[in-house]
Design a protein around this motif. Sequence first.
Motif, PDB file in Angstrom:
ATOM      1  N   VAL A 143     -19.457  30.940  83.323  1.00 37.60           N
ATOM      2  CA  VAL A 143     -19.491  29.678  82.587  1.00 37.60           C
ATOM      3  C   VAL A 143     -18.769  29.813  81.255  1.00 37.60           C
ATOM      4  O   VAL A 143     -17.993  28.943  80.851  1.00 37.60           O
ATOM      5  CB  VAL A 143     -20.952  29.220  82.377  1.00 37.60           C
ATOM      6  CG1 VAL A 143     -21.006  28.035  81.422  1.00 37.60           C
ATOM      7  CG2 VAL A 143     -21.575  28.833  83.708  1.00 37.60           C
ATOM      8  N   MET A 188     -18.757  16.393  87.884  1.00 39.07           N
ATOM      9  CA  MET A 188     -19.558  17.610  87.928  1.00 39.07           C
ATOM     10  C   MET A 188     -19.194  18.460  89.143  1.00 39.07           C
ATOM     11  O   MET A 188     -19.092  19.686  89.065  1.00 39.07           O
ATOM     12  CB  MET A 188     -21.049  17.260  87.953  1.00 39.07           C
ATOM     13  CG  MET A 188     -21.975  18.475  87.971  1.00 39.07           C
ATOM     14  SD  MET A 188     -23.696  18.003  88.056  1.00 39.07           S
ATOM     15  CE  MET A 188     -23.759  17.277  89.709  1.00 39.07           C
ATOM     16  N   ASN A 216     -25.829  23.613  78.932  1.00 38.54           N
ATOM     17  CA  ASN A 216     -27.128  23.338  79.559  1.00 38.54           C
ATOM     18  C   ASN A 216     -27.259  24.064  80.890  1.00 38.54           C
ATOM     19  O   ASN A 216     -28.316  24.602  81.235  1.00 38.54           O
ATOM     20  CB  ASN A 216     -27.289  21.825  79.778  1.00 38.54           C
ATOM     21  CG  ASN A 216     -27.403  21.077  78.465  1.00 38.54           C
ATOM     22  OD1 ASN A 216     -27.525  21.690  77.401  1.00 38.54           O
ATOM     23  ND2 ASN A 216     -27.368  19.754  78.508  1.00 38.54           N
ATOM     24  N   ARG A 217     -26.154  24.086  81.641  1.00 39.13           N
ATOM     25  CA  ARG A 217     -26.177  24.769  82.944  1.00 39.13           C
ATOM     26  C   ARG A 217     -26.442  26.252  82.784  1.00 39.13           C
ATOM     27  O   ARG A 217     -27.248  26.844  83.500  1.00 39.13           O
ATOM     28  CB  ARG A 217     -24.827  24.546  83.634  1.00 39.13           C
ATOM     29  CG  ARG A 217     -24.682  25.216  85.001  1.00 39.13           C
ATOM     30  CD  ARG A 217     -23.232  25.092  85.469  1.00 39.13           C
ATOM     31  NE  ARG A 217     -23.057  25.587  86.809  1.00 39.13           N
ATOM     32  CZ  ARG A 217     -22.937  26.871  87.135  1.00 39.13           C
ATOM     33  NH1 ARG A 217     -22.994  27.769  86.179  1.00 39.13           N
ATOM     34  NH2 ARG A 217     -22.780  27.247  88.393  1.00 39.13           N
ATOM     35  N   ASN A 218     -25.749  26.886  81.812  1.00 38.31           N
ATOM     36  CA  ASN A 218     -25.914  28.317  81.597  1.00 38.31           C
ATOM     37  C   ASN A 218     -27.324  28.654  81.122  1.00 38.31           C
ATOM     38  O   ASN A 218     -27.934  29.624  81.562  1.00 38.31           O
ATOM     39  CB  ASN A 218     -24.889  28.803  80.573  1.00 38.31           C
ATOM     40  CG  ASN A 218     -24.687  30.301  80.633  1.00 38.31           C
ATOM     41  OD1 ASN A 218     -24.820  30.888  81.713  1.00 38.31           O
ATOM     42  ND2 ASN A 218     -24.385  30.916  79.521  1.00 38.31           N
ATOM     43  N   TYR A 265     -22.599  20.024  79.096  1.00 38.84           N
ATOM     44  CA  TYR A 265     -23.063  20.271  80.461  1.00 38.84           C
ATOM     45  C   TYR A 265     -23.046  21.760  80.796  1.00 38.84           C
ATOM     46  O   TYR A 265     -24.005  22.300  81.356  1.00 38.84           O
ATOM     47  CB  TYR A 265     -22.182  19.493  81.444  1.00 38.84           C
ATOM     48  CG  TYR A 265     -22.400  19.929  82.892  1.00 38.84           C
ATOM     49  CD1 TYR A 265     -23.548  19.538  83.583  1.00 38.84           C
ATOM     50  CD2 TYR A 265     -21.478  20.749  83.533  1.00 38.84           C
ATOM     51  CE1 TYR A 265     -23.756  19.950  84.891  1.00 38.84           C
ATOM     52  CE2 TYR A 265     -21.677  21.158  84.842  1.00 38.84           C
ATOM     53  CZ  TYR A 265     -22.827  20.753  85.526  1.00 38.84           C
ATOM     54  OH  TYR A 265     -23.040  21.180  86.805  1.00 38.84           O
ATOM     55  N   SER A 274     -29.355  17.938  83.957  1.00 37.80           N
ATOM     56  CA  SER A 274     -28.744  16.830  84.677  1.00 37.80           C
ATOM     57  C   SER A 274     -27.529  16.380  83.881  1.00 37.80           C
ATOM     58  O   SER A 274     -27.587  16.284  82.660  1.00 37.80           O
ATOM     59  CB  SER A 274     -29.734  15.655  84.810  1.00 37.80           C
ATOM     60  OG  SER A 274     -30.161  15.239  83.534  1.00 37.80           O
ATOM     61  N   PRO A 275     -26.420  16.130  84.530  1.00 38.14           N
ATOM     62  CA  PRO A 275     -25.197  15.811  83.785  1.00 38.14           C
ATOM     63  C   PRO A 275     -25.314  14.499  83.027  1.00 38.14           C
ATOM     64  O   PRO A 275     -25.835  13.512  83.542  1.00 38.14           O
ATOM     65  CB  PRO A 275     -24.135  15.725  84.899  1.00 38.14           C
ATOM     66  CG  PRO A 275     -24.904  15.425  86.130  1.00 38.14           C
ATOM     67  CD  PRO A 275     -26.235  16.090  85.974  1.00 38.14           C
ATOM     68  N   VAL A 277     -33.355  22.554  84.968  1.00 34.61           N
ATOM     69  CA  VAL A 277     -31.959  22.485  85.415  1.00 34.61           C
ATOM     70  C   VAL A 277     -31.327  21.246  84.800  1.00 34.61           C
ATOM     71  O   VAL A 277     -31.879  20.157  84.879  1.00 34.61           O
ATOM     72  CB  VAL A 277     -31.894  22.406  86.957  1.00 34.61           C
ATOM     73  CG1 VAL A 277     -30.456  22.238  87.406  1.00 34.61           C
ATOM     74  CG2 VAL A 277     -32.524  23.645  87.554  1.00 34.61           C
ATOM     75  N   ALA A 323     -29.827  28.347  83.944  1.00 31.21           N
ATOM     76  CA  ALA A 323     -29.722  29.414  84.944  1.00 31.21           C
ATOM     77  C   ALA A 323     -30.300  30.727  84.444  1.00 31.21           C
ATOM     78  O   ALA A 323     -30.645  31.599  85.218  1.00 31.21           O
ATOM     79  CB  ALA A 323     -28.248  29.621  85.342  1.00 31.21           C
ATOM     80  N   GLU A 358     -18.033  22.440  89.259  1.00 29.47           N
ATOM     81  CA  GLU A 358     -18.729  23.465  90.045  1.00 29.47           C
ATOM     82  C   GLU A 358     -17.783  24.116  91.059  1.00 29.47           C
ATOM     83  O   GLU A 358     -17.831  25.326  91.301  1.00 29.47           O
ATOM     84  CB  GLU A 358     -19.933  22.832  90.758  1.00 29.47           C
ATOM     85  CG  GLU A 358     -21.034  22.346  89.834  1.00 29.47           C
ATOM     86  CD  GLU A 358     -21.654  23.487  89.053  1.00 29.47           C
ATOM     87  OE1 GLU A 358     -21.659  24.619  89.557  1.00 29.47           O
ATOM     88  OE2 GLU A 358     -22.125  23.254  87.933  1.00 29.47           O
TER      89      GLU A 358
END
Length: 948
Positions: free
Chosen positions: A833, A819, A929-931, A926, A810-811, A808, A934, A823
Amino acid sequence: MELPRDPESMQERITHLERLNLWMFESFEKIAALDDVDFISEADDGYDSIFRTTQERLSTLVHFSAAGFLLTNDVDREFVMHTVLPGERRETVQESVDRLIQEGTFGWALRQNRPVIVPTHCEQRYAVLYCFRTRAKVVGMFAGIIEDVDQLPNEVELNLVTVILMKTAISIAQVDLFRKTRNQNISLEQLVEQRTIELHSAMEQQQKIEQTKQTLYHITEAVHTAEDLRTLYRSIDEGLRKVLPVSHFLIAVTDESLGSISIPFAVRSDRPGISIQPGDDASVPLIRNVIISRRPMLLRGATISECCPAIARSAKCWLAVPMILKDRAIGALVLQDEQNEEAYQEYDVVLLESVARQIAQAIERKRSEEALTRFNHELIRAKSLAEEQSASLATTAEELTHANQRVEAASKLKSEFVANMSHEIRTPLNGILGLTELLLQSPLDQEQNKTLKLIQNSGNSLLSIINDILDFSKIEAGKLTIEEVPYDLPAIVNEIGALLEHRITEKGLQLYVEDGLGDTSLLLGDPTRVRQVITNLTGNAIKFTERGSVTIRLTKVMEGTSEIVRVEISDTGIGIPANIQQNLFRSFSQADGSTSRKYGGTGLGLAISKQLVELMHGTIGVESVTGEGSTFWFTLPFVPAVHVPASEEVRSGRAAGGTRSVPSPVDRSAFRILIAEDNYINQKVCLGMMEKLGFRGTMVANGLEAVREFQNSEYDIILMDCQMPEMDGFEATVQIRNSERGGRRIPIIAMTANAFQSDKDRCKAVGMDGHITKPFKQQELNELLLHWYTITADVRPEIGVTPGDAPVPSPENQDLYDMSNIEESLDVFDIGVEEYRTIINDYFDNDVTKHITHLLNAYNERRKDDMRYSIHTLVGSSAQLGAKKASELCRTIEARIVNDDLTDFPASIAALMDLYIETKTAINRYLLNRNAAAGGPAAAVQTSGQPV
């Protein structure tokens, strides 16, 4: 002031005032003369005459030993010495200016609104500096050199100098404006001329395309309706003459039994209706080469003399294309023009190849019909012999069996013909759907977006029909195989629910899932075909239901001594009359004609579902009451998937552990991709999709170029079309595999419009690692590339991919953005996203640039209210999208505007722009990376009896 009283002093005072008054009038006249200066000259660059006139006027007021005129360039706004008068003093003036720049005096003078006198510290010289400026910008600087301190101008002279130099600045601005206007007019004229030429060319091309489409339609119609081949040949000759110049047209076919070439049809414009024998046509050797090589041949002018001198006197342009059927050439289509060497172009070859394929299929069909007729004659004769000679009954029965087998072979030939035609349709359809998907991702107005979506929906409907025809042909030809792999049935139903969710929502229905399989996790069977049947039945239920709900029900029941899985799809739709239910599972059958007109469809879906279920050893049926709804059901053997290795992937669209491993977030452009594709449209589609996905690829047009590119450069994966000129994808793969011996094996993925298992087996046999079927969607291409990206990560350590699940993110640079705000926006707006990234990038690229441009324009014109409006807008919008540090800086700048503190204001705006660029990069990193962490949207959790 006390005036002199004696007459002589008074007279002297009056004379002095008269001289001073005359001097001032003469000075004003000289200043006014500047307005009459012709500032644009054909003999110089426009500035020289202005500067010479300015020097002449100034010399009457102040004795300058030299005068320098500096202008700013448009690149970095530096001052460059343009003119020095007199010219031999350039070095002296430049030396003085350089000294003033080093001391900072030059920069100080730029901020003054009047001429200033400063010492140069170079041989006791003085300089008069004045900044040329307009309301918009600084355009230059005047530097006048005075050698004697006694010659320095007084206050009056300095004011007159100010007026002259102000007019000079205006003249400079007029020159710049004139030049810009002239250049813009020239550019506009060129653009109009270019656009006019392009418009005429496009109109001509469109007319030819429409005419070509009509010709192909008439030829296709003739293929299916012509009573005999000669009638078909005449129709083709008439159609081609409408779009191409033809002096000589002939069709050559091979005689497989004799190994010779015959010409069943030939027409010359000067001798219409006269048949030509093979020996009479001098181009037969060339035709033989075309048939043997299976490649088109286009000859012009001198090339014809070299290849075939016998036809050089009558042919200026000669074109022949092979008639190919199942990878073998059965003849050739030949056109000849006697007037123009450029009569035929490369795109005409494509047209003739399409016509040649249809002729080949018509000839083969005719041969099959003739063979079938012969078989029927043999059958009749065999029956007569059986009646007359009872002793040969056994032999006759055997001949009858062979005849029946030949009839079945002819039937299979028909199915393969349908499959081949479907393949020919899928290739251009790939271009249509791909380009439509790319256009939908570009900026469009509402009407354009609506039109493109209609095109996309129509294309998907056509693709669905083609897929049905292919499946039906494969089943009829006995080429469809059933897999036996572990799969998760509830997960498949979950995915189908998510896939059909938008259709459910559009019609205002509810979709329910009732899972009665208990603790059963994995079954053994063919997940692809199970998904196909459930999707088809559920899609039909949604189609024929206007209100209410659709329910998918999974149960495990006993049938005799065996357990089976029963899948039911129930709806509250229109229902089906009892007398029609028995025909539902027949090919090309629907409830009635009105249903077909209202809801559409081929009538193959249920027939294919029935055959698939039976191939999986199950049964299918329907229960329905008119006006109350229907329940379609099918059963499958209940075979739990036991002893499945934990590492084996479960065929349900997810990994065995319930999640899908994805590569760690990296730069996708580092994944080196080679694409071999000869079709121009498919090239544009493939490269366009990759660019949208962040990948970069190298494109080649055939297998031969792919082999060369592989040998000369390093790649991580090759996407290989199968059917290409020069060298096809199969041969190219063999050569690449041979050259890899002892080295790293590069993944090769087939891109093909053929969907038969035999085609996939052939790809695997030559060494390909997988395939993607045309037309493919952007999401399918993305999943394919990410899959192989992860697999090849271990052999590309420089990219930095770590196998396994991505952590996961980290920002990073948390001081730049908020962040939690991002969200919250994702949750409140209920968007993905990628859609949020599009909003973010559009804001930074368009809104920010627009408001900062307005801010700087307002600053230059000292419009305080407009400055505050622009910066205040950025304060709110930046905060809304999470760019907190940029929002804080905007708030600080806003406070400075309110307090009239505009010191170094442009520098502050430049710092703000740099901060926006840095923030955009950080937020995008960010979100990516988040997508990636997930792994895409998770499957929805569905409980028994609850709506999806």
